[in-house]
Design a protein around this motif. Structure first.
Motif, PDB file in Angstrom:
ATOM      1  N   THR A  83      71.344  15.632  60.658  1.00 55.99           N
ATOM      2  CA  THR A  83      72.778  15.460  60.586  1.00 55.99           C
ATOM      3  C   THR A  83      73.111  14.142  61.266  1.00 55.99           C
ATOM      4  OG1 THR A  83      74.954  16.455  61.044  1.00 55.99           O
ATOM      5  CG2 THR A  83      73.232  16.727  62.714  1.00 55.99           C
ATOM      6  N   VAL A  84      74.305  13.621  61.026  1.00 58.69           N
ATOM      7  CA  VAL A  84      74.656  12.292  61.522  1.00 58.69           C
ATOM      8  C   VAL A  84      75.890  12.368  62.412  1.00 58.69           C
ATOM      9  CG1 VAL A  84      75.437   9.969  60.874  1.00 58.69           C
ATOM     10  CG2 VAL A  84      73.654  11.118  59.527  1.00 58.69           C
ATOM     11  N   ASN A  85      75.757  11.897  63.644  1.00 56.37           N
ATOM     12  CA  ASN A  85      76.909  11.697  64.508  1.00 56.37           C
ATOM     13  C   ASN A  85      77.614  10.434  64.011  1.00 56.37           C
ATOM     14  OD1 ASN A  85      78.725  11.008  66.515  1.00 56.37           O
ATOM     15  ND2 ASN A  85      77.328  11.429  68.204  1.00 56.37           N
ATOM     16  N   PRO A  86      78.834  10.565  63.472  1.00 55.00           N
ATOM     17  CA  PRO A  86      79.480   9.400  62.861  1.00 55.00           C
ATOM     18  C   PRO A  86      80.122   8.440  63.848  1.00 55.00           C
ATOM     19  CG  PRO A  86      80.892  11.294  62.638  1.00 55.00           C
ATOM     20  CD  PRO A  86      79.617  11.791  63.270  1.00 55.00           C
ATOM     21  N   ALA A 125      72.823   4.238  55.738  1.00 52.49           N
ATOM     22  CA  ALA A 125      72.020   3.751  56.857  1.00 52.49           C
ATOM     23  C   ALA A 125      72.842   3.874  58.127  1.00 52.49           C
ATOM     24  CB  ALA A 125      71.611   2.301  56.633  1.00 52.49           C
ATOM     25  N   VAL A 126      72.224   4.405  59.188  1.00 52.85           N
ATOM     26  CA  VAL A 126      72.913   4.573  60.469  1.00 52.85           C
ATOM     27  C   VAL A 126      71.933   4.242  61.593  1.00 52.85           C
ATOM     28  CG1 VAL A 126      74.472   6.366  59.618  1.00 52.85           C
ATOM     29  CG2 VAL A 126      72.297   7.024  60.663  1.00 52.85           C
ATOM     30  N   PRO A 127      72.451   3.898  62.783  1.00 57.23           N
ATOM     31  CA  PRO A 127      71.550   3.719  63.925  1.00 57.23           C
ATOM     32  C   PRO A 127      70.719   4.979  64.151  1.00 57.23           C
ATOM     33  CG  PRO A 127      73.741   2.890  64.445  1.00 57.23           C
ATOM     34  CD  PRO A 127      73.864   3.602  63.136  1.00 57.23           C
ATOM     35  N   ALA A 128      69.470   4.787  64.516  1.00 56.83           N
ATOM     36  CA  ALA A 128      68.575   5.935  64.688  1.00 56.83           C
ATOM     37  C   ALA A 128      69.105   6.927  65.711  1.00 56.83           C
ATOM     38  CB  ALA A 128      67.191   5.442  65.084  1.00 56.83           C
ATOM     39  N   ARG A 129      69.785   6.433  66.757  1.00 55.95           N
ATOM     40  CA  ARG A 129      70.275   7.346  67.788  1.00 55.95           C
ATOM     41  C   ARG A 129      71.369   8.268  67.261  1.00 55.95           C
ATOM     42  NH1 ARG A 129      73.418   2.963  71.703  1.00 55.95           N
ATOM     43  NH2 ARG A 129      75.153   2.495  70.292  1.00 55.95           N
ATOM     44  N   ASN A 130      71.966   7.928  66.116  1.00 58.07           N
ATOM     45  CA  ASN A 130      73.015   8.764  65.536  1.00 58.07           C
ATOM     46  C   ASN A 130      72.480   9.813  64.575  1.00 58.07           C
ATOM     47  OD1 ASN A 130      74.484   6.121  66.354  1.00 58.07           O
ATOM     48  ND2 ASN A 130      76.135   7.591  66.015  1.00 58.07           N
ATOM     49  N   ALA A 131      71.192   9.747  64.263  1.00 55.36           N
ATOM     50  CA  ALA A 131      70.568  10.743  63.397  1.00 55.36           C
ATOM     51  C   ALA A 131      69.960  11.832  64.273  1.00 55.36           C
ATOM     52  CB  ALA A 131      69.496  10.099  62.527  1.00 55.36           C
ATOM     53  N   VAL A 132      70.432  13.057  64.091  1.00 57.14           N
ATOM     54  CA  VAL A 132      70.013  14.185  64.931  1.00 57.14           C
ATOM     55  C   VAL A 132      69.223  15.159  64.072  1.00 57.14           C
ATOM     56  CG1 VAL A 132      70.803  16.093  66.367  1.00 57.14           C
ATOM     57  CG2 VAL A 132      72.026  13.901  66.423  1.00 57.14           C
ATOM     58  N   ARG A 133      67.974  15.350  64.433  1.00 59.43           N
ATOM     59  CA  ARG A 133      67.092  16.223  63.654  1.00 59.43           C
ATOM     60  C   ARG A 133      67.566  17.665  63.708  1.00 59.43           C
ATOM     61  NH1 ARG A 133      62.549  19.366  64.325  1.00 59.43           N
ATOM     62  NH2 ARG A 133      60.972  19.229  62.678  1.00 59.43           N
ATOM     63  N   LEU A 134      67.568  18.345  62.566  1.00 62.33           N
ATOM     64  CA  LEU A 134      67.943  19.751  62.528  1.00 62.33           C
ATOM     65  C   LEU A 134      66.789  20.621  63.010  1.00 62.33           C
ATOM     66  CD1 LEU A 134      69.803  20.139  59.098  1.00 62.33           C
ATOM     67  CD2 LEU A 134      70.743  19.513  61.329  1.00 62.33           C
ATOM     68  N   PRO A 135      67.091  21.717  63.687  1.00 59.84           N
ATOM     69  CA  PRO A 135      66.032  22.645  64.092  1.00 59.84           C
ATOM     70  C   PRO A 135      65.283  23.195  62.877  1.00 59.84           C
ATOM     71  CG  PRO A 135      68.073  23.113  65.266  1.00 59.84           C
ATOM     72  CD  PRO A 135      68.417  22.120  64.197  1.00 59.84           C
ATOM     73  N   ASP A 136      64.024  23.464  63.047  1.00 60.51           N
ATOM     74  CA  ASP A 136      63.227  24.030  61.966  1.00 60.51           C
ATOM     75  C   ASP A 136      63.826  25.352  61.501  1.00 60.51           C
ATOM     76  OD1 ASP A 136      61.453  21.919  62.195  1.00 60.51           O
ATOM     77  OD2 ASP A 136      60.061  22.997  63.494  1.00 60.51           O
ATOM     78  N   GLY A 137      63.847  25.540  60.180  1.00 63.50           N
ATOM     79  CA  GLY A 137      64.335  26.783  59.611  1.00 63.50           C
ATOM     80  C   GLY A 137      65.831  26.844  59.390  1.00 63.50           C
ATOM     81  N   MET A 138      66.576  25.885  59.880  1.00 61.26           N
ATOM     82  CA  MET A 138      68.027  25.877  59.691  1.00 61.26           C
ATOM     83  C   MET A 138      68.352  25.500  58.251  1.00 61.26           C
ATOM     84  SD  MET A 138      70.785  23.615  61.832  1.00 61.26           S
ATOM     85  CE  MET A 138      72.478  23.349  61.272  1.00 61.26           C
ATOM     86  N   PRO A 139      69.210  26.246  57.549  1.00 55.12           N
ATOM     87  CA  PRO A 139      69.614  25.847  56.199  1.00 55.12           C
ATOM     88  C   PRO A 139      70.164  24.424  56.212  1.00 55.12           C
ATOM     89  CG  PRO A 139      70.369  28.077  56.667  1.00 55.12           C
ATOM     90  CD  PRO A 139      69.843  27.526  57.960  1.00 55.12           C
ATOM     91  N   VAL A 140      69.650  23.589  55.333  1.00 52.20           N
ATOM     92  CA  VAL A 140      69.984  22.169  55.396  1.00 52.20           C
ATOM     93  C   VAL A 140      71.475  21.939  55.239  1.00 52.20           C
ATOM     94  CG1 VAL A 140      69.690  19.940  54.255  1.00 52.20           C
ATOM     95  CG2 VAL A 140      67.705  21.370  54.700  1.00 52.20           C
ATOM     96  N   GLU A 141      72.136  22.645  54.331  1.00 50.14           N
ATOM     97  CA  GLU A 141      73.558  22.377  54.110  1.00 50.14           C
ATOM     98  C   GLU A 141      74.388  22.671  55.353  1.00 50.14           C
ATOM     99  OE1 GLU A 141      74.987  24.627  50.803  1.00 50.14           O
ATOM    100  OE2 GLU A 141      75.064  26.520  51.895  1.00 50.14           O
ATOM    101  N   HIS A 142      73.896  23.515  56.230  1.00 52.35           N
ATOM    102  CA  HIS A 142      74.625  23.785  57.473  1.00 52.35           C
ATOM    103  C   HIS A 142      74.720  22.541  58.343  1.00 52.35           C
ATOM    104  CE1 HIS A 142      73.914  28.433  57.391  1.00 52.35           C
ATOM    105  NE2 HIS A 142      74.619  27.994  56.372  1.00 52.35           N
TER     106      HIS A 142
END
Length: 346
Positions: A83-86, A125-142
């Protein structure tokens, strides 16, 4: 790449635009889903003056990492769902040093700042620090819900919500729903939502809140007290209108904090004596800190049923214009509609 472009107010078109070019500290993301925010609707109609013609909007988003810049670090990797912190912050000022990135005087916001690559598009494209990895198993659309959920969480933190609180939320739309979930997350004992739309009252009830129809009673404060079995200890205005603020004052006991997170109007008249003589505190709330955003992404993985309930519509880029118009005209009562640039179901 294809993108949903605000060609004019009340007019969105799917156009071919150059692919974004990430810098060495950026990540390139294939956008999977982006939520339509109320601020996007107001930008689409031209009401809020915060969007311009020719802009690509969108800030509530989730995607998959396609490429990582040479100076981007290893927090995320190619293939990760993120997900992206805007909110883009400078990292150098006093506010950033204090962990209040949303108050950075030089901040920019994806989907609001017109020169930024935004999320109603196939790639961004966004700064890497603004991209937050989703926990494993979390539905992507969430992942597209993390941003509004973080808005609600920050509002309840600003209000000092904690164990045992009885919370009144005015407005049961997406931000009001996020406030309900945040109050529960912070340990509130009881939550009631005042909302005129039946469908939204039903959704908030499914989230575990009591509900009040403000159009069905001449005494909203009394209905709130009945629903809470007592007075509210915290009031959150998730609408931000003269009427809801008036209701907040009417329902809030002496000494209560009222959090203003709704942005329904840029200017409001305040009943000054309702603040001074009853020693109430009016607290503003805007966005979230970077830490609150990251924490909310982790928390979101623990509440799949609630997040499923929040998504009431899905469309692709071609259907985006119709979805915006229906939401703006009120012919679609859905609270949250997701746009899937790669196609629904991908």
């Amino acid at each position: 790449m294809r993108a949903l472009v605000l060609s004019d107010f009340w007019k969105l078109t799917v156009d071919d635009l150059p692919d974004p070019e990430p810098g060495p500290g950026d990540v390139l993301i294939e956008v999977l889903a982006t939520g339509i925010c109320g601020s996007d609707i107001h930008g689409y109609t031209g009401e809020n003056g915060r969007r311009i013609r020719g802009q690509v909007m969108g800030h509530e988003t989730v995607g998959r990492v396609l490429a990582v810049g040479t100076e981007a670090g290893d927090a995320v990797a190619v293939g990760d769902a993120v997900t992206v912190n805007p909110v883009l912050w400078c990292g150098r000022c006093r506010q950033c040093a204090a962990g209040r990135e949303q108050a950075c005087p030089d901040k920019q916001v994806v989907g609001v700042t017109p020169t930024l690559t935004s999320a109603f598009a196939e790639r961004m494209a966004v700064p890497a620090r603004n991209a937050v990895r989703l926990p494993d198993g979390m539905p992507v659309e969430h992942g597209a819900l993390v941003e509004p959920l973080a808005v609600g969480y920050h509002a309840l933190v600003r209000g000092g919500c904690g164990a045992g609180d009885a919370v009144l939320v005015l407005g049961g739309g997406p931000i009001g729903q996020a406030c309900v979930l945040a109050a529960q997350r912070l340990g509130a004992e009881r939550v009631v939502v005042s909302e005129p739309a039946a469908q939204r009252r039903e959704l908030n009830a499914r989230l575990g809140a009591a509900t009040v129809d403000p159009t069905g009673t001449d005494d909203v404060p009394a209905a709130v007290r009945t629903a809470l079995d007592g007075d509210p200890t915290l009031v959150v205005d998730a609408v931000g209108s003269a009427r809801t603020l008036e209701t907040a004052f009417a329902a809030a006991p002496i000494g209560t904090t009222v959090v203003l997170v709704g942005m329904g109007a840029p200017t409001l008249e305040l009943a000054a004596y309702e603040i001074s003589t009853k020693e109430r505190s009016i607290v503003g709330s805007f966005c979230y800190s970077a830490a609150e955003f990251r924490d909310t992404a982790q928390w979101a993985a623990t509440a799949p049923d609630a997040l499923d309930a929040l998504i009431e519509g899905r469309t692709d880029l071609a259907g985006g214009a119709g979805a915006f118009e229906a939401l703006a005209r009120g012919t679609d009562p859905a609270s949250k509609v997701l746009v899937f640039p790669q196609g629904v179901g991908r």
